[in-house]
Scaffold this motif. Structure first.
Motif, PDB file in Angstrom:
ATOM      1  N   ILE A  90      -5.545   6.365 -15.847  1.00  0.00           N
ATOM      2  CA  ILE A  90      -4.774   7.015 -17.044  1.00  0.00           C
ATOM      3  C   ILE A  90      -4.651   8.484 -16.767  1.00  0.00           C
ATOM      4  CG2 ILE A  90      -4.652   7.326 -19.433  1.00  0.00           C
ATOM      5  CD1 ILE A  90      -7.408   5.184 -18.575  1.00  0.00           C
ATOM      6  N   PHE A  91      -3.304   9.042 -16.701  1.00  0.00           N
ATOM      7  CA  PHE A  91      -3.127  10.372 -16.655  1.00  0.00           C
ATOM      8  C   PHE A  91      -1.978  10.986 -17.511  1.00  0.00           C
ATOM      9  CE2 PHE A  91      -3.830  14.576 -14.760  1.00  0.00           C
ATOM     10  CZ  PHE A  91      -2.852  14.952 -14.487  1.00  0.00           C
TER      11      PHE A  91
ATOM     12  N   GLU B 238       0.918  -1.246  -0.131  1.00  0.00           N
ATOM     13  CA  GLU B 238       0.295   0.045   0.067  1.00  0.00           C
ATOM     14  C   GLU B 238       0.836   1.281   0.182  1.00  0.00           C
ATOM     15  OE1 GLU B 238      -3.337   0.101   2.609  1.00  0.00           O
ATOM     16  OE2 GLU B 238      -3.304   2.109   2.937  1.00  0.00           O
ATOM     17  N   ARG B 239       1.585   1.134   0.704  1.00  0.00           N
ATOM     18  CA  ARG B 239       2.733   2.212   0.927  1.00  0.00           C
ATOM     19  C   ARG B 239       3.250   2.725  -0.619  1.00  0.00           C
ATOM     20  NH1 ARG B 239       6.645   3.186   5.980  1.00  0.00           N
ATOM     21  NH2 ARG B 239       4.819   3.082   6.901  1.00  0.00           N
ATOM     22  N   SER B 240       3.801   1.570  -1.033  1.00  0.00           N
ATOM     23  CA  SER B 240       4.606   1.886  -2.403  1.00  0.00           C
ATOM     24  C   SER B 240       3.486   2.246  -3.408  1.00  0.00           C
ATOM     25  CB  SER B 240       5.253   0.576  -2.771  1.00  0.00           C
ATOM     26  OG  SER B 240       5.836   0.554  -4.069  1.00  0.00           O
ATOM     27  N   LEU B 241       2.310   1.775  -3.371  1.00  0.00           N
ATOM     28  CA  LEU B 241       1.101   2.204  -4.371  1.00  0.00           C
ATOM     29  C   LEU B 241       0.971   3.763  -4.145  1.00  0.00           C
ATOM     30  CD1 LEU B 241      -1.652  -0.658  -4.563  1.00  0.00           C
ATOM     31  CD2 LEU B 241       0.239   0.210  -6.201  1.00  0.00           C
ATOM     32  N   ARG B 242       1.072   4.201  -2.972  1.00  0.00           N
ATOM     33  CA  ARG B 242       0.604   5.526  -2.764  1.00  0.00           C
ATOM     34  C   ARG B 242       1.710   6.183  -3.501  1.00  0.00           C
ATOM     35  NH1 ARG B 242      -2.117   9.077   0.450  1.00  0.00           N
ATOM     36  NH2 ARG B 242      -0.871  11.074   0.946  1.00  0.00           N
ATOM     37  N   SER B 243       2.965   5.953  -3.421  1.00  0.00           N
ATOM     38  CA  SER B 243       4.106   6.788  -4.067  1.00  0.00           C
ATOM     39  C   SER B 243       3.830   6.508  -5.665  1.00  0.00           C
ATOM     40  CB  SER B 243       5.487   5.906  -3.848  1.00  0.00           C
ATOM     41  OG  SER B 243       5.808   6.097  -2.332  1.00  0.00           O
ATOM     42  N   ALA B 244       3.216   5.339  -5.997  1.00  0.00           N
ATOM     43  CA  ALA B 244       3.172   5.296  -7.486  1.00  0.00           C
ATOM     44  C   ALA B 244       1.983   6.214  -8.107  1.00  0.00           C
ATOM     45  CB  ALA B 244       2.576   3.807  -7.807  1.00  0.00           C
TER      46      ALA B 244
ATOM     47  N   LYS C 225      -8.408  13.101  -0.588  1.00  0.00           N
ATOM     48  CA  LYS C 225      -7.808  14.205  -0.088  1.00  0.00           C
ATOM     49  C   LYS C 225      -6.927  14.840  -1.073  1.00  0.00           C
ATOM     50  CE  LYS C 225      -9.855  14.088   4.356  1.00  0.00           C
ATOM     51  NZ  LYS C 225      -9.440  14.280   5.829  1.00  0.00           N
ATOM     52  N   TYR C 226      -5.877  13.923  -1.217  1.00  0.00           N
ATOM     53  CA  TYR C 226      -4.741  14.503  -2.083  1.00  0.00           C
ATOM     54  C   TYR C 226      -5.062  14.769  -3.559  1.00  0.00           C
ATOM     55  CZ  TYR C 226      -0.027  14.012  -4.410  1.00  0.00           C
ATOM     56  OH  TYR C 226       0.836  14.399  -5.449  1.00  0.00           O
ATOM     57  N   GLN C 227      -5.942  13.889  -4.147  1.00  0.00           N
ATOM     58  CA  GLN C 227      -6.196  14.125  -5.531  1.00  0.00           C
ATOM     59  C   GLN C 227      -7.048  15.285  -5.498  1.00  0.00           C
ATOM     60  OE1 GLN C 227      -8.030  10.262  -5.642  1.00  0.00           O
ATOM     61  NE2 GLN C 227      -7.591   9.852  -7.686  1.00  0.00           N
ATOM     62  N   LYS C 228      -7.914  15.583  -4.458  1.00  0.00           N
ATOM     63  CA  LYS C 228      -8.856  16.880  -4.346  1.00  0.00           C
ATOM     64  C   LYS C 228      -7.890  17.942  -4.610  1.00  0.00           C
ATOM     65  CE  LYS C 228     -12.695  19.135  -3.718  1.00  0.00           C
ATOM     66  NZ  LYS C 228     -13.731  19.161  -4.819  1.00  0.00           N
ATOM     67  N   SER C 229      -6.864  18.099  -3.740  1.00  0.00           N
ATOM     68  CA  SER C 229      -5.863  19.247  -3.533  1.00  0.00           C
ATOM     69  C   SER C 229      -5.415  19.416  -4.995  1.00  0.00           C
ATOM     70  CB  SER C 229      -4.932  18.852  -2.227  1.00  0.00           C
ATOM     71  OG  SER C 229      -3.903  17.945  -2.962  1.00  0.00           O
ATOM     72  N   LYS C 230      -5.173  18.537  -5.706  1.00  0.00           N
ATOM     73  CA  LYS C 230      -4.549  18.708  -6.927  1.00  0.00           C
ATOM     74  C   LYS C 230      -5.530  19.507  -7.850  1.00  0.00           C
ATOM     75  CE  LYS C 230      -0.302  16.696  -6.986  1.00  0.00           C
ATOM     76  NZ  LYS C 230       0.844  17.365  -7.163  1.00  0.00           N
ATOM     77  N   GLY C 231      -6.917  19.822  -7.640  1.00  0.00           N
ATOM     78  CA  GLY C 231      -7.799  20.309  -8.404  1.00  0.00           C
ATOM     79  C   GLY C 231      -8.059  19.519  -9.515  1.00  0.00           C
TER      80      GLY C 231
ATOM     81  N   LEU D 216       2.218   9.106 -10.561  1.00  0.00           N
ATOM     82  CA  LEU D 216       1.371   9.445 -11.828  1.00  0.00           C
ATOM     83  C   LEU D 216       0.887  10.686 -11.846  1.00  0.00           C
ATOM     84  CD1 LEU D 216      -0.508   7.797 -13.730  1.00  0.00           C
ATOM     85  CD2 LEU D 216      -2.232   7.628 -11.964  1.00  0.00           C
ATOM     86  N   LEU D 217       0.786  11.350 -10.499  1.00  0.00           N
ATOM     87  CA  LEU D 217       0.213  12.946 -10.759  1.00  0.00           C
ATOM     88  C   LEU D 217       0.828  14.126 -10.546  1.00  0.00           C
ATOM     89  CD1 LEU D 217      -3.164  11.925  -8.378  1.00  0.00           C
ATOM     90  CD2 LEU D 217      -2.994  11.985 -11.215  1.00  0.00           C
ATOM     91  N   SER D 218       2.394  13.667 -10.516  1.00  0.00           N
ATOM     92  CA  SER D 218       3.296  14.598 -10.174  1.00  0.00           C
ATOM     93  C   SER D 218       3.522  15.800 -11.057  1.00  0.00           C
ATOM     94  CB  SER D 218       4.689  14.006 -10.227  1.00  0.00           C
ATOM     95  OG  SER D 218       5.121  13.392 -11.685  1.00  0.00           O
ATOM     96  N   ASP D 219       2.939  15.906 -12.307  1.00  0.00           N
ATOM     97  CA  ASP D 219       3.019  16.770 -13.244  1.00  0.00           C
ATOM     98  C   ASP D 219       1.480  17.645 -13.186  1.00  0.00           C
ATOM     99  OD1 ASP D 219       5.345  15.109 -15.057  1.00  0.00           O
ATOM    100  OD2 ASP D 219       5.684  16.524 -13.482  1.00  0.00           O
ATOM    101  N   SER D 220       0.793  16.985 -12.554  1.00  0.00           N
ATOM    102  CA  SER D 220      -0.790  17.657 -12.915  1.00  0.00           C
ATOM    103  C   SER D 220      -0.934  19.115 -12.409  1.00  0.00           C
ATOM    104  CB  SER D 220      -1.784  16.860 -11.759  1.00  0.00           C
ATOM    105  OG  SER D 220      -1.354  17.210 -10.559  1.00  0.00           O
ATOM    106  N   LYS D 221      -1.847  19.583 -13.339  1.00  0.00           N
ATOM    107  CA  LYS D 221      -2.387  21.100 -13.077  1.00  0.00           C
ATOM    108  C   LYS D 221      -3.829  20.986 -12.808  1.00  0.00           C
ATOM    109  CE  LYS D 221      -0.824  22.304 -16.979  1.00  0.00           C
ATOM    110  NZ  LYS D 221      -0.438  21.158 -17.482  1.00  0.00           N
ATOM    111  N   ARG D 222      -4.325  22.078 -11.889  1.00  0.00           N
ATOM    112  CA  ARG D 222      -5.615  22.280 -11.828  1.00  0.00           C
ATOM    113  C   ARG D 222      -6.449  22.154 -13.303  1.00  0.00           C
ATOM    114  NH1 ARG D 222      -8.522  23.524  -7.665  1.00  0.00           N
ATOM    115  NH2 ARG D 222      -6.626  23.819  -6.418  1.00  0.00           N
ATOM    116  N   GLY D 223      -7.372  21.379 -13.080  1.00  0.00           N
ATOM    117  CA  GLY D 223      -8.442  21.188 -14.317  1.00  0.00           C
ATOM    118  C   GLY D 223      -7.902  19.924 -15.198  1.00  0.00           C
ATOM    119  N   ASP D 224      -6.777  19.276 -14.847  1.00  0.00           N
ATOM    120  CA  ASP D 224      -6.596  18.464 -15.831  1.00  0.00           C
ATOM    121  C   ASP D 224      -7.244  17.031 -15.557  1.00  0.00           C
ATOM    122  OD1 ASP D 224      -4.233  19.441 -17.014  1.00  0.00           O
ATOM    123  OD2 ASP D 224      -2.790  18.615 -15.320  1.00  0.00           O
ATOM    124  N   ILE D 225      -7.566  16.048 -16.526  1.00  0.00           N
ATOM    125  CA  ILE D 225      -8.588  14.850 -16.213  1.00  0.00           C
ATOM    126  C   ILE D 225      -7.464  13.845 -15.908  1.00  0.00           C
ATOM    127  CG2 ILE D 225     -10.151  13.549 -17.422  1.00  0.00           C
ATOM    128  CD1 ILE D 225     -10.785  15.914 -19.208  1.00  0.00           C
TER     129      ILE D 225
END
Length: 258
Positions: A218-219, A131-137, A173-179, A141-150
């Motif tokens: 997919i992102f 589980e901890r490793s999947l959190r890192s994954a 909550k982490y995904q939500k913080s990314k917008g 996955l979302l490291s380069d995300s910007k608000r409004g990305d799908i």
């Protein structure tokens, strides 16, 4: 007094054994209570199992979906009962069959898509276990995300999943913080489940009545495929592969029901 203590120990051992084969603690307690008391109303099951009134219907629904319980109506009142213990073999067999199908599909998907990868383009694959490793994954996955990305994903299970559901609830909550804009495709059974009602309203879901390829996110130029039984993920970084899956997802999204 000694007999009463022995009975408690036996019950605890039975609960632990049922947890080992994949039931939650609440499901194990309710299942054992119904075996002991036979067909009964919800109040009696709450009393015998110790599972709260607020959670009992959700637990019973999950046991029914797992093929371990049923109910009948008497004077418009539901009487719930456990099915014979031999059904536990069928429950385990279905879980094994599901994982085998996912692994076979995953092997075929990776094989087919790898043929289309342009060697001149940068592509990588990484394996994450636990589980901890999947959190890192997911953070990768979302490291380069910007608000409004799908963020697009497939969720193939008909109800709450013992490993996946708690993980996604904590990670929301982490995904939500990314917008991010979240779009998920689920099967029709999940749309009708109790767990569906607990999904945050800003998560956009559509459902289909045919099998989905597995738990896949997919992102951007990345694809994360997860086997939740072993809690193992494969993160593929490839613009071409991710693009193929974006097109595949969007084509299903257009015909899926809201």
């Amino acid at each position: 007094m000694k007999e009463s203590q022995d009975e408690v120990i036996v019950n605890k051992n039975c609960v632990d054994q049922l947890i080992d084969v994949g039931l939650t603690p609440g499901e194990a307690k309710v299942y054992l209570a119904m075996i002991h008391i036979g067909p009964s109303r919800v109040g009696k099951i709450v009393e015998m199992s110790g599972v709260s009134q607020s959670k009992i219907y959700n637990v019973l629904d999950r046991l029914i979906l797992k093929g371990l319980a049923s109910y009948n109506l008497q004077d418009n009142i539901k009487y719930f009962q456990s099915l014979e213990p031999s059904r536990l073999h069928e429950y385990i067999q279905r879980k094994e069959d599901e994982v085998r199908r996912q692994k076979e599909a995953l092997t075929q998907i990776i094989s087919d898509l790898s043929k289309n990868v342009n060697a001149a383009k940068r592509s990588t694959s990484e394996i994450f276990m636990g589980e901890r490793s999947l959190r890192s994954a997911y953070m990768t996955l979302l490291s380069d995300s910007k608000r409004g990305d799908i963020l697009r994903y497939f969720y193939p299970y008909p109800n709450a999943h013992e490993n996946a559901s708690p993980f996604y609830s904590r990670f929301y909550k982490y995904q939500k913080s990314k917008g991010l804009v979240e779009r998920g495709i689920v099967n029709s059974d999940f749309k009708n489940s109790q767990h569906f009602k607990e999904i945050p309203k800003d998560v956009k879901l559509r459902h289909v009545n045919f099998p989905l390829p597995g738990t896949i996110d997919i992102f951007a130029d990345k694809l994360l495929i997860i086997d939740w039984k072993t809690i193992t993920g494969i993160l593929i970084t490839s613009s071409e592969i991710a693009g193929i899956f974006v097109d595949y997802f969007d084509s299903i999204w257009k015909i899926a029901q809201r």
